[in-house]
Design a protein around this motif. Structure first.
Motif, short mmCIF file in Angstrom:
data_model
loop_
_atom_site.label_atom_id
_atom_site.label_comp_id
_atom_site.label_asym_id
_atom_site.label_seq_id
_atom_site.Cartn_x
_atom_site.Cartn_y
_atom_site.Cartn_z
N ARG A 321 1.10 -1.06 -0.20
CA ARG A 321 0.19 0.09 0.25
C ARG A 321 0.97 1.26 -0.13
NH1 ARG A 321 -3.79 0.63 4.94
NH2 ARG A 321 -2.01 2.52 5.90
N LYS A 322 2.34 1.51 0.79
CA LYS A 322 2.44 2.55 0.76
C LYS A 322 3.26 3.05 -0.74
CE LYS A 322 4.17 2.86 5.42
NZ LYS A 322 6.17 2.66 6.07
N VAL A 325 0.59 4.68 -2.91
CA VAL A 325 0.13 5.52 -2.33
C VAL A 325 0.90 6.65 -2.56
CG1 VAL A 325 -1.03 7.23 -0.43
CG2 VAL A 325 -1.39 5.46 -0.74
N TRP A 451 -10.50 4.57 -2.14
CA TRP A 451 -9.48 4.16 -0.55
C TRP A 451 -9.85 3.48 0.21
CZ3 TRP A 451 -5.29 5.41 1.24
CH2 TRP A 451 -4.67 5.11 2.53
N ASN A 452 -11.93 4.15 -0.14
CA ASN A 452 -12.71 2.83 1.36
C ASN A 452 -12.62 1.57 0.70
OD1 ASN A 452 -12.57 5.44 2.89
ND2 ASN A 452 -14.83 6.37 1.66
N LYS A 456 -7.80 1.09 1.45
CA LYS A 456 -7.18 1.24 3.11
C LYS A 456 -6.96 -0.09 3.56
CE LYS A 456 -11.75 1.91 5.61
NZ LYS A 456 -12.84 2.33 5.77
N ASP A 457 -7.63 -1.17 2.87
CA ASP A 457 -7.74 -2.55 3.57
C ASP A 457 -5.81 -3.37 2.83
OD1 ASP A 457 -9.70 -2.33 4.80
OD2 ASP A 457 -11.28 -3.43 2.93
N GLU A 460 -0.06 -2.19 4.88
CA GLU A 460 1.43 -0.25 4.42
C GLU A 460 2.18 -1.55 3.27
OE1 GLU A 460 2.30 1.71 7.46
OE2 GLU A 460 -0.06 2.82 7.32
#
Length: 463
Positions: A321-322, A325, A451-452, A456-457, A460
């Motif tokens: 995820r990091k 993003v 995102w939701n 976000k799940d 990271e």
């Protein structure tokens, strides 16, 4: 032969380990440079055509809808291939990556056959619907130009296929090389074939089309050669090939919304041409010039998109995820800087920009306020473009399609029609900023949902 073993790289692909800031520019900068050169040769193409006459410029401008549709099918299919292939590589599923590339090649071959048929059948009716019988010169030049581009479109399908295959595996430097070779070829041949230099026949507008086609063939040959020599992560499997409709369906699940999204631009351009030609052919020429100019500022952003799509898809497959993003944040900042330059130039030197196209006094009178009005939308467009790329990379290209439909068909065209009817030509151009505001609102809403629901799940992971 075990494709999973034989095609596996010795170490992880750079899209999973290189620092994001460096990776985004490593992947995107070659694409951005090549796209700027593409935009440059599009502009040069029209500059040479404009030297023939304003009618010649109008004839080429009226070809935009079908040319846009051709490019939409080629690049939209590439978006679907990119997303699935990069995700498969991120998951270390090399067999699926190979099958994706092979089925994509089949799709591109079928797409060319369709446009070959269209080149022989729809070009004349298409031009007649825009200019009628009022201007035979525009009609003749336009039909010759567009027929040539569509009948010999195997060049652009070959070029885009191999370039997107290189991009999917992170080899954007070779994709840049192929685009540059095609662009340089086109720029060199344009004046030679249009004006009949160095013993070549003087072909006029048709010469511009021939130069374009030859440039695309050269780029396709270079991209194919680079793929064969340097892209060893993916192998074609044509022996005993049968179309895998599950893979084709997955490619088109992402690709068709992208194709529709870009094809909507064809419908929008066609409708705008119909609205503007009611005022004058000069108004249509101004619209065509705007499209050429805006490509010089949007093409680098699209190059950025081409670079970040596989990064986001790869790290989505790798559950990082990091990295996803940070890629989005870096690309948003970069896109803003690029479009802001376009805003400044459209507002400060519209006369000089139009002067590149041998603009008459009448064209300047219409074009200067037009560019300044349309230029306002650059302040918003950067966000909408990158948001659309995120949707596509995460397999939600339908969101991009919805935004594009609402922007261009639900808002822009009706607004242009109403403003033309009740406000006159000078008000028509405000339809662009109005549509962009709506696009921003819807894109932001969808990005929050992405995102939701998805981002976000994801763990990271490393940065």
């Amino acid at each position: 032969m075990s494709n999973q073993q034989s095609s596996a790289p010795i170490q992880e692909n750079k899209m999973g380990i290189m620092p994001i800031g460096k990776l985004v520019f490593n992947m995107s900068l070659p694409m951005m440079v090549s796209m700027m050169v593409q935009a440059l040769y599009n502009i040069v193409d029209s500059i040479f055509v404009a030297k023939l006459s304003e009618n010649a410029l109008t004839a080429v401008s009226l070809a935009f809808p079908l040319q846009t549709l051709l490019i939409a099918v080629a690049t939209g299919t590439g978006v679907g291939m990119n997303a699935l292939l990069s995700k498969s590589l991120g998951e270390k599923d090399f067999k699926k990556a190979n099958k994706t590339a092979t089925n994509a090649a089949f799709i591109y071959a079928v797409s060319y056959i369709i446009f070959l048929i269209l080149g022989f059948t729809v070009v004349k009716p298409f031009y007649r619907s825009q200019v009628g019988s009022a201007d035979a010169e525009i009609m003749t030049m336009g039909v010759d130009y567009l027929s040539t581009v569509m009948i010999f479109s195997f060049g652009i399908f070959t070029q885009v296929f191999f370039e997107r295959l290189l991009t999917s595996t992170g080899r954007t430097i070779f994709s840049m090389t192929s685009q540059l070779s095609g662009a340089v070829t086109n720029i060199i041949l344009d004046p030679i074939l249009i004006f009949g230099m160095f013993g070549a026949p003087k072909m006029g507008v048709t010469g511009a089309a021939v130069a374009t086609v030859i440039g695309q063939c050269v780029a396709g040959l270079v991209a194919g050669t680079c793929n064969h020599k340097f892209n060893h992560e993916v192998r074609f499997q044509f022996k005993g090939f049968k179309p895998d409709f599950k893979i084709i369906g997955t490619i088109y699940a992402v690709g068709i919304p992208s194709i529709i999204m870009q094809s909507i631009g064809s419908v929008m351009t066609y409708c705008m041409n119909r609205i503007l030609i009611e005022f004058s052919s000069t108004a249509t020429a101004v619209f065509g010039v705007y499209f050429k100019l805006q490509s010089f500022f949007f093409m680098p952003v699209f190059g950025l998109n081409n670079g970040i799509t596989p990064i986001i898809a790869y790290n989505y497959g790798a559950r990082q995820r990091k990295r996803m993003v940070k890629t989005i944040k870096v690309s948003l900042a970069t896109a803003f800087c690029l479009t802001f330059i376009g805003f400044v130039l459209f507002e400060s030197i519209p006369q000089a920009l139009l002067g590149l196209f041998n603009a008459s006094d009448d064209m300047l009178k219409i074009g200067v306020p037009a560019l300044r009005t349309i230029g306002v939308h650059y302040l918003i467009a950067w966000f909408c473009i990158i948001a659309g790329t995120v949707f596509q990379a995460l397999g939600k290209a339908v969101f991009s399609m919805v935004v594009s439909i609402m922007r261009q068909l639900v808002v822009l065209v009706p607004a242009a029609y109403l403003l033309a009817k009740f406000g006159g030509l000078h008000m028509v151009w405000w339809s662009f900023p109005i549509a962009e505001v709506m696009s921003f609102i819807v894109s932001l809403t969808f990005l929050i949902k992405i995102w939701n629901d998805i981002i976000k799940d994801i763990p990271e992971g490393r940065e």
